[in-house]
Every structure is written in C-alpha cells, then in structure tokens.
Write a protein that holds these residues in place. Structure first.
Motif, mmCIF file in Angstrom:
data_model
loop_
_atom_site.group_PDB
_atom_site.id
_atom_site.type_symbol
_atom_site.label_atom_id
_atom_site.label_comp_id
_atom_site.label_asym_id
_atom_site.label_seq_id
_atom_site.Cartn_x
_atom_site.Cartn_y
_atom_site.Cartn_z
ATOM 1 N N ASN A 25 -33.086 -87.251 52.119
ATOM 2 C CA ASN A 25 -33.171 -86.151 51.227
ATOM 3 C C ASN A 25 -34.830 -86.079 50.944
ATOM 4 N N ALA A 26 -35.543 -87.229 50.948
ATOM 5 C CA ALA A 26 -36.952 -87.576 50.687
ATOM 6 C C ALA A 26 -37.575 -86.771 51.649
ATOM 7 N N ASN A 27 -37.166 -87.288 52.970
ATOM 8 C CA ASN A 27 -37.871 -86.486 54.251
ATOM 9 C C ASN A 27 -37.645 -85.024 54.287
ATOM 10 N N LEU A 28 -36.715 -84.625 53.873
ATOM 11 C CA LEU A 28 -36.401 -83.298 53.965
ATOM 12 C C LEU A 28 -37.265 -82.597 53.001
ATOM 13 N N SER A 39 -29.582 -78.738 52.286
ATOM 14 C CA SER A 39 -29.525 -79.068 51.033
ATOM 15 C C SER A 39 -28.427 -78.450 50.044
ATOM 16 N N LYS A 40 -28.196 -77.344 50.467
ATOM 17 C CA LYS A 40 -26.956 -76.539 49.742
ATOM 18 C C LYS A 40 -25.827 -77.508 49.786
ATOM 19 N N MET A 41 -25.636 -77.899 50.873
ATOM 20 C CA MET A 41 -24.304 -78.615 51.371
ATOM 21 C C MET A 41 -24.241 -79.862 50.858
ATOM 22 N N GLY A 42 -25.202 -80.436 49.893
ATOM 23 C CA GLY A 42 -25.104 -81.683 49.128
ATOM 24 C C GLY A 42 -25.436 -82.723 50.158
ATOM 25 N N SER A 43 -24.557 -83.703 50.171
ATOM 26 C CA SER A 43 -24.735 -85.155 50.837
ATOM 27 C C SER A 43 -24.840 -84.606 52.473
ATOM 28 N N MET A 45 -23.460 -89.931 66.954
ATOM 29 C CA MET A 45 -24.987 -89.767 67.177
ATOM 30 C C MET A 45 -25.766 -90.463 66.187
ATOM 31 N N MET A 46 -25.255 -90.390 64.965
ATOM 32 C CA MET A 46 -26.143 -91.011 63.829
ATOM 33 C C MET A 46 -25.208 -91.768 63.019
ATOM 34 N N PRO A 47 -24.882 -93.134 63.348
ATOM 35 C CA PRO A 47 -24.143 -93.852 62.663
ATOM 36 C C PRO A 47 -24.355 -94.286 61.306
ATOM 37 N N SER A 48 -25.927 -94.400 61.036
ATOM 38 C CA SER A 48 -26.034 -94.684 59.582
ATOM 39 C C SER A 48 -27.104 -93.909 59.039
ATOM 40 N N ILE A 49 -26.607 -93.058 58.223
ATOM 41 C CA ILE A 49 -27.637 -92.276 57.423
ATOM 42 C C ILE A 49 -27.669 -92.523 55.917
ATOM 43 N N ASP A 50 -29.115 -92.554 55.586
ATOM 44 C CA ASP A 50 -29.272 -92.922 54.221
ATOM 45 C C ASP A 50 -29.618 -91.581 53.439
ATOM 46 N N ASP A 51 -28.558 -91.288 52.729
ATOM 47 C CA ASP A 51 -28.872 -89.995 52.049
ATOM 48 C C ASP A 51 -30.127 -89.905 51.319
ATOM 49 N N GLU A 52 -30.668 -90.860 50.630
ATOM 50 C CA GLU A 52 -31.683 -90.970 49.768
ATOM 51 C C GLU A 52 -32.901 -90.444 50.488
ATOM 52 N N VAL A 53 -33.077 -91.675 51.495
ATOM 53 C CA VAL A 53 -34.176 -91.340 52.583
ATOM 54 C C VAL A 53 -34.128 -90.025 53.141
#
Ligand SMILES: Nc1nc2c(ncn2[C@@H]2O[C@H](COP(=O)(O)OP(=O)(O)O)[C@@H](O)[C@H]2O)c(=O)[nH]1
Ligand SMILES: [Mg+2]
Length: 456
Positions: free
Chosen positions: A368-371, A340-344, A358-366
């Motif tokens: 973050n919500a999961n975290l 979380s501290k790292m931002g995006s 390894m993870m070609p498409s990461i949706d930041d919003e999704v």
C-alpha cells in the motif's frame, strides 16, 4: 419443493465446470446443453428455454474481463442474474398506499383463490393494519360462500355476501358497504372454472369495467403444466393482472409452469402459498429464490464483490491497452485506484487464479505504501507526460520528484516500472498464446478484441 430438481441439476452442472479456468465454445456448449435438459425436465416452456440459453450464451461469450473471477463462476453469476431478471429485480408488493385497496383474485377453479385471498386478508390485517372486507363474488359454487365465511371467521375478518345477485351486484354493494363502514381494503374472491370459458371471461370483463382495482392477482397452481401459460395470457387479456399468487409451493411439483408464465408475460409473483393454513404465506423475494435455485450464494456474492469494486469498462480499456502495448501512466493510475478500492491487495491476489504462486508473500502495508508513492508521482505529472512517458527527461523528472516529495531515484523506478509492466504483459501474452486466459472466454474474442466492447 418446485424447482428442487432444477436446483440439483444446476448445482451439479456448476460443480463440473468449477475447476475450469477458461470457457471455450466446446465446454460452453456442453454446459448449455445440460442447462437445457434441466429446464426441460422442470417442465419449462421451450420458448422460455431458448431465450434463456441465448441470453446466457451471449453474456458468457463476451465474458470475464474482470480477472478477479474465474469464467465458470462468472457463468453461475450470469445464470443467477438472468433468473432474477426474469423473476423480477425486487420483491413486488401490493398497492398498499391508497385510501381504498380493491384487490381481485382470479384463476381457475381449485387453483387456490379462496384459500389465498384469506391468507392475504390475514396478512394485510396483521402486518399492515388494514381494515379488511372479504367479498364472496364466487357465485358459481354454493359451497364457495360458506368456505370464505369459515375462513373469515377464523381470522376475524368480515365477509360480505349476498344471495340471488350477479357478481357485479355483489361487488357494487360490497364497495358501498365498505365505504360507509370505514374499511380500507376490499378483497374480492371471484368464481373460477375448470378451464377458460367465455362466460367466465365475460364476467371478468364486466368487473374490470366497473371496478377500479388496485391489484388483480392470478392464482397459479405450482403443479399445473404448461397449459397454465395460455390460461394466464387469457386472463391477462381480459382483466389486466398486476401479479401472481403461486400456490401449492409445498408440493413436489417442478414449477416450470409458473416460471414460464412469469418469463412470457412479465407478470411477477407477489406471494407464494406453502400450505393449506392461513399462515402458510410467503412474500416472494426473487434473489433468495434464485439463490435457492442455484445453491450458489457464496460464488454469486464473491463475483458481486469483485464487480462492485472494479469498473468493467475501465478494466476492458486497460486490458486492451496492455495487449497493444499502449499502457501509459493514466492507465497505471487507474489501476492503482481500482486496486485501492478492492481493499487488501493480499486478499485480492487470492481471488486471482494463479496469482498466489506468482507472488507468494505480499505484505499489505508495504504494498500500500508503494502504491501511494507511485500515485503521488503520477499525479505530479502533466497530462501529456502521463500519456507520453517518453517526454520524461531530466528537468521534468526533477520537477516531478519535487512535486511528489519523492527522491529522484523513486521517480526513475516508477518510470521503469511502467516499462516492466508492459514487458511482463507481453511475456504473459506470449506464454498464453496471445491472450490472458480470463480474456479468451469466447472464441470470437481472439479474432476481434474490440467486439467484446460492443457486447457490454
Ligand atoms: N398444499 C397446499 N394446498 C393449497 C394451497 N393453496 C390452496 N390449497 C388447497 O387447494 C384446494 C383448492 O383451494 P381453493 O382455495 O378452494 O381454490 P379455488 O377453487 O381457486 O378457490 C384446497 O384444498 C386448498 O386447501 C397451498 O399453498 N398449499
Ligand atoms: Mg374458491
């Protein structure tokens, strides 16, 4: 410019190792050899070189427990930091906050004392509104007084001189004159010699006993070779130096002498002379200098950014737990906080070598919500449950679901996630032959992972 060549050498060394994702004993040795050659060419003292390389090696071997940074970039940062550590963490300034500045300028003849003290006079007058008095205490050469007077005239600074006197007498008289006439900065230009001699040292020793200097600067010519080390040490023994004025930095000298003096005496550069004119004065900022030396500012700031946000010790702990299969919910929570501290998350993954594939498409919003959900669930667990996930049976799970406001299903998923993470780590470790690449920078780390911890 001094160090130009060194800078070019270091840059080319860095570009050679840039592509490598791991550092082992072998390519580390090669790199250290190149750094040694570069420093030798720059005329840096051998003791200084050896110390420098030992530090770089020590710091590099226990390296890169921060997986956001490739080991080669990390080495650039280590070299950069070590240069700064030697040159001084911060800009070192004169003692300005005093009712009466008394500054002495000492050094060999021709090193630039008179020119430099006039530059400082101008600097103190214009930048710090000091009422400056220049004192001609170089009575060795007849032309010295005239030279100082000409310089003083050009910047409208009064020059105190007195014929048929000893340097002590001149300085005594000048200090009395300064007090009566409201000056608050007295700058004393002393005599030099072509080399160290006892008469000069005696003269300076007398001055030291007599005058409460707020600063004593040694002018060192960037073009001087390693003999300047002895010179600086002798001066410093006779009259304690508070800083260096490095002159003739506009020349194409290699600057190894100045670097060696700083490294061996711990006396920092306060000013740099970059020409013969009064305005040719620069303050010395070690970090900018180190950047210039390496030409690697972008890499350094990338590493700094990652380091700021990740607590190294915690990263080590988590990595070690993962490797030994002891990863629990406390660690997972720690990881979430770090991420979380790292931002995006997306940007962070970009810095992780190989993570893009390894993870070609990461949706930041999704993500973050999961975290956030996971965090809420872990925070609803008791200490014992976090440390010992096998305790998490039915009634406890219900309680956690209620406490975190998440469905039981998500609680179950989170518990599974912990197991999966452990499994994944084992898998990755197997693939890489026992240790994640970013952890295997040093050959000794494989045998004893705990050793790394001690190195920090
Ligand atoms: N290019 C260049 N020349 C300098 C610099 N500082 C001093 N000099 C020159 O070095 C020579 C000796 O300087 P001087 O101040 O007389 O040295 P001193 O004998 O130590 O007082 C003079 O010709 C100065 O103009 C500098 O930063 N750059
Ligand atoms: Mg002089």
């Amino acid at each position: 410019m001094p160090f130009e060549q060194l800078s070019q050498r270091l840059s080319s060394i860095v570009s050679k190792i840039k592509g490598q994702s791991t550092l082992d004993e072998k390519n580390m040795e090669g790199m250290l050899r190149e750094i040694r050659l570069a420093l030798l060419e720059a005329d840096v003292n051998l003791t200084v070189i050896n110390r420098f390389l030992t530090t770089i090696k020590e710091k590099s071997i226990g390296l890169s427990l921060n997986s956001k940074v490739t080991p080669s970039n990390m080495v650039v940062k280590i070299v950069h930091d070590e240069i700064i550590r030697i040159l001084g963490q911060e800009m070192s300034s004169l003692t300005l906050n005093t009712p009466m500045m008394i500054l002495g300028m000492v050094g060999l003849q021709g090193s630039g004392k008179t020119t430099s003290i006039a530059k400082i006079a101008h600097f103190l007058k214009t930048k710090h509104q000091k009422r400056v008095l220049l004192v001609a205490a170089d009575l060795q050469r007849l032309a010295a007084i005239t030279q100082l007077k000409t310089l003083g005239d050009s910047i409208q600074v009064e020059v105190f001189a007195q014929e048929n006197s000893t340097p002590i007498q001149v300085v005594d008289a000048a200090l009395a004159y300064a007090r009566i006439n409201g000056f608050n900065a007295v700058l004393i230009d002393t005599a030099g010699r072509l080399s160290i001699d006892e008469a000069l040292m005696d003269e300076l020793a007398l001055l030291k006993d007599r005058v409460k200097f707020t600063d004593v600067l040694l002018s060192v010519d960037a073009m001087s070779g390693q003999d300047i080390i002895n010179v600086a040490q002798r001066f410093n023994q006779t009259i304690p130096l508070t800083g260096l004025f490095a002159t003739k930095f506009d020349s194409d000298s290699k600057g190894g002498g100045v670097f060696s003096v700083v490294s061996l005496t711990g006396i920092h550069v306060k000013f740099v002379g970059v020409g013969e004119k009064i305005e040719d004065l620069e303050l010395f900022y070690p970090d900018r200098y180190a950047n210039r030396l390496l030409g690697m500012g972008d890499i350094v700031s990338l590493v700094e950014k990652a380091q700021e946000n990740i607590d190294q010790k915690q990263a080590v702990n988590v990595a070690q737990k993962m490797m030994t299969g002891q990863f629990d919910f406390n660690d997972m929570l720690e990881q979430i906080n770090q991420v979380s501290k790292m931002g995006s998350i997306k940007n962070m993954m970009k810095m992780l070598p190989g993570a893009n594939k390894m993870m070609p498409s990461i949706d930041d919003e999704v993500a973050n919500a999961n975290l956030k959900k996971t965090k809420a669930i872990i925070q609803s667990m008791t200490k014992e449950e976090r440390a010992n996930p096998s305790l998490l049976k039915q009634p406890r799970k219900q309680r956690i679901a209620k406490g975190s406001g998440q469905p039981l299903l998500v609680v179950n998923q989170t518990i599974m996630q912990l197991e999966q993470t452990k499994e994944q780590m084992k898998h990755v470790l197997k693939m890489q032959g026992g240790m994640p690449s970013s952890l295997s920078a040093g050959s000794n780390t494989k045998k004893n992972p705990n050793k790394r911890k001690n190195k920090r």
